[in-house]
Design a protein around this motif. Structure first.
Motif, PDB file in Angstrom:
ATOM      1  N   GLY A 155     -82.366  11.452  -6.049  1.00  0.00           N
ATOM      2  CA  GLY A 155     -82.869   9.842  -6.542  1.00  0.00           C
ATOM      3  C   GLY A 155     -83.968   9.425  -5.933  1.00  0.00           C
ATOM      4  O   GLY A 155     -84.440   8.245  -6.000  1.00  0.00           O
ATOM      5  N   ASP A 181     -80.698   8.055 -13.349  1.00  0.00           N
ATOM      6  CA  ASP A 181     -80.754   6.997 -12.049  1.00  0.00           C
ATOM      7  C   ASP A 181     -81.949   6.262 -12.211  1.00  0.00           C
ATOM      8  O   ASP A 181     -82.046   5.089 -11.618  1.00  0.00           O
ATOM      9  CB  ASP A 181     -80.730   8.152 -10.853  1.00  0.00           C
ATOM     10  N   ARG A 182     -83.219   6.922 -12.406  1.00  0.00           N
ATOM     11  CA  ARG A 182     -84.416   5.933 -12.547  1.00  0.00           C
ATOM     12  C   ARG A 182     -84.173   4.637 -13.466  1.00  0.00           C
ATOM     13  O   ARG A 182     -84.577   3.656 -13.153  1.00  0.00           O
ATOM     14  CB  ARG A 182     -85.670   6.659 -13.037  1.00  0.00           C
ATOM     15  N   THR A 236     -81.932   2.200 -11.965  1.00  0.00           N
ATOM     16  CA  THR A 236     -82.531   1.348 -11.002  1.00  0.00           C
ATOM     17  C   THR A 236     -83.494   0.275 -11.655  1.00  0.00           C
ATOM     18  O   THR A 236     -83.568  -0.863 -11.450  1.00  0.00           O
ATOM     19  CB  THR A 236     -83.457   2.291  -9.967  1.00  0.00           C
ATOM     20  N   THR A 283     -87.722   5.293  -1.887  1.00  0.00           N
ATOM     21  CA  THR A 283     -86.708   5.808  -1.499  1.00  0.00           C
ATOM     22  C   THR A 283     -86.554   6.935  -0.292  1.00  0.00           C
ATOM     23  O   THR A 283     -85.448   6.979   0.248  1.00  0.00           O
ATOM     24  CB  THR A 283     -85.988   6.492  -2.751  1.00  0.00           C
TER      25      THR A 283
END
Lengths: 212, 389
Positions: free
Chosen positions: B381, B221-222, B225, B360
């Motif tokens: 996340g 997920d990082r 992003t 986030t």
């Protein structure tokens, strides 16, 4: 025969190790001991202040700035044209006080003598220009009478003259460069009073001595 | 006031603590509006950076509103919205005068420990243990900022709190990492660590002229992003051999510059990582240098390795031979916040960098312990939890 050989080998290795360790400890101890002269301990410490020599002298000559900077830990009183009396209060060493007489020999050179401290002490400070326009080196030489045991107790307890000299030089540098000596002892925390007391003791250890 | 305090290794709690007071002429008191968690806090919480004491207030990346000023403060007035650099700098020593603020001679009031550990003491840092001066941190309603004229900067109109908060640490750290690389245009830059600092370093490298940026991490997920927000290429080291992938992506040359934005608790896969874990757990080394080793091995001959991940003490199996024989330039350090923040605020106002997406998880101060759990376990996340006291 083998047993005897093993014994001799072990003895030899042990002796060599003991001599090696002993010499290393002695060398280290020698390196860390201040010089001794005629019964005095002699230490030399220095700090570099990022200001020209005249500005360093000017800071201490400006009474208002000096008194504001020293407020809380020392007072300076002029006795005559060349002599001053300094009374310092050391919060880190349990609010102890000591008095010194300071004599200005010439611009940038002075000496001091502690009269009523726990041990006789005298010292001299000279200002020298640092290379590459890095400001001024404050060079101090201090002599004090003490014994090895007393010195050890002082080092452990944090009230040994050499530690105090290093503190004083660091404070002087901070005062000239930024007008204050930072202190975080009263910053907020979630500690109980007892925990805060223990933390203050650790702070004192981290504030005392070190490099000049 | 309420504050998030360290209560022992791995333990945090929100406590009632006294409010800070003006202690010196240059102090300002800031009412904290946003205070971010940071990867280096994890080293403090988990006992890897020494000299934490029970009751210490954490937090060093923050912004807020000035509510009180000392009599010597000239640049700020009550009511100013400011962002504050994490590093405390006096502004008067040689290091500050030459804009090397994180090396300030006078801002660590408790310098003896780091003088013994490193030879000299570096600057004090807010909320960063007694080795860094013992300052109270920003995960609190109020914080005292020493040398307010030097360390606090007015925030441009229209930039949201949860965006400008990263101008306190993540942005200047990332910028300095890229600045160290000496980019002249067209370079390939690899960045280890896709957290807040790594992503800011990647964006900074682009702004300084890098043609391609490759990010390395293990969290999909990082990496996704970073690819979406910054437009970088990505390598997941849990699935791919990093050195081989970087050689292939650069046609055998290796990246021109390698930025390490991970620090002393870096992860990897394989037996070397297990060895590092055991040595660190047994305190036979204080830091795990996994990603630094990779960066040195991956970097092209004559390239630059820039280290902004935090290290405290000693590491093992450091490939000095590779660094020496490849004639690498190694640059590293805590960021010089006060040098970069004014320029970064201009870029923030101009929209060149938009770090708001890092926040986030905006949370209240009372949810701070949960915020750190989310951040440490990378759950939901979470890139950064930002606390709002």
């Amino acid at each position: 025969m083998t047993n005897n050989g093993t014994r001799w080998a072990l003895l030899g290795v042990t002796a060599a190790t003991a001599v090696g360790v002993g010499r290393a400890v002695a060398r280290r101890r020698h390196r860390h001991q201040p010089q001794r002269q005629d019964g005095w301990y002699v230490v030399r410490r220095a700090v570099t202040v990022d200001r020209p020599r005249d500005e360093v002298i000017g800071f201490w000559a400006d009474r208002e700035r000096r008194d504001r900077a020293l407020a809380g830990w020392a007072t300076l009183r002029q006795l005559d044209e060349r002599r001053w009396r300094c009374v310092a209060r050391d919060r880190a060493a349990g609010e102890t006080q000591w008095q010194a007489e300071i004599t200005v020999e010439e611009a940038g050179t002075l000496h001091w003598r502690v009269e009523d401290g726990p041990m006789p002490q005298l010292g001299r400070i000279e200002l020298a220009e640092a290379p590459q326009g890095r400001g001024t080196e404050i060079r101090a030489e201090m002599r004090y009478r003490s014994g090895p045991l007393r010195r050890l107790v002082g080092l452990v307890g944090g009230d040994e003259p050499d530690l105090a000299l290093r503190d004083a030089l660091r404070r002087a540098k901070a005062l000239v460069e930024c007008g204050q000596v930072l202190d975080t002892r009263d910053d907020p925390s979630g500690r109980s009073r007892a925990q805060e007391k223990r933390t203050d003791r650790m702070r004192e250890t981290l504030m005392t001595g070190g490099r000049a | 006031m309420r504050a998030l305090c360290w209560e022992g290794v791995g333990k945090l709690a929100v406590r009632d603590v006294p409010e800070p007071r003006i202690r010196a002429e240059g102090d300002i008191i800031v009412r904290v509006r946003a205070s971010s968690v940071c990867g280096s806090d994890l080293h403090l919480i988990n006992g890897y950076l020494p000299a934490m004491r029970e009751g210490d207030i954490l937090g060093h990346e923050f912004m807020g509103e000035v509510v009180e000023t000392g009599p010597g403060v000239r640049r700020h007035r009550v009511g100013d919205r400011v962002v504050v650099g994490s590093v405390v700098a006096c502004g008067g020593c040689w290091y500050c005068r030459t804009e090397q603020y994180s090396l300030c001679d006078n801002s660590n009031p408790q310098p003896v420990f780091t003088e013994k550990l490193w030879g000299h003491a570096a600057a004090g840092i807010l909320g960063y243990s007694h080795a860094a001066g013992g300052y109270a941190g920003s995960h609190a309603e109020y914080i005292r900022v020493p040398f307010g004229d030097i360390g606090a900067f007015a925030v441009p109109e229209g930039v949201p709190d949860d965006s400008v908060v990263f101008a306190s640490d993540a942005m200047p750290t990332g910028w300095m990492a890229a600045d160290f690389c000496g980019l002249t245009g067209g370079e390939v830059v690899a960045v280890w660590g896709a957290g807040g600092v790594g992503q800011m370093a990647a964006r900074s490298a682009q702004l300084l002229g890098a043609e391609r940026v490759i990010m390395i991490d293990r969290f999909p997920d990082r990496l996704a992003t970073a690819a979406e927000r910054i437009g970088v290429e990505t390598i997941n080291y849990a699935e791919t051999d990093v050195l081989e992938a970087l050689r292939e992506l650069t046609a055998g040359r290796g990246p021109d510059a390698c930025i390490e934005a991970v620090g002393m608790e870096s992860h990897d896969v394989g037996p070397t990582y297990a060895y590092d874990r055991v040595k660190q757990a047994a305190r036979l080394q204080t830091d795990r240098p996994t990603s630094v080793r990779q960066a040195i091995m991956a970097c092209r001959k004559g390239g630059t390795v820039s280290i902004v991940g935090v290290y405290a003490g000693l590491v093992d199996k450091f490939p000095l031979g590779a660094a020496m024989n490849k004639a690498l330039v190694l640059r590293m350090g805590q960021m010089h916040a006060q040098r970069y923040i004014p320029m970064l605020l201009d870029r923030l106002a101009a929209g060149e960098i938009e770090p708001g997406y890092l926040a986030t998880h905006p949370l209240s101060l009372d949810e701070g312990v949960h915020g750190y759990e989310l951040f440490e376990k990378k759950e939901d996340g979470c890139l950064r939890s930002v606390l709002h006291p």
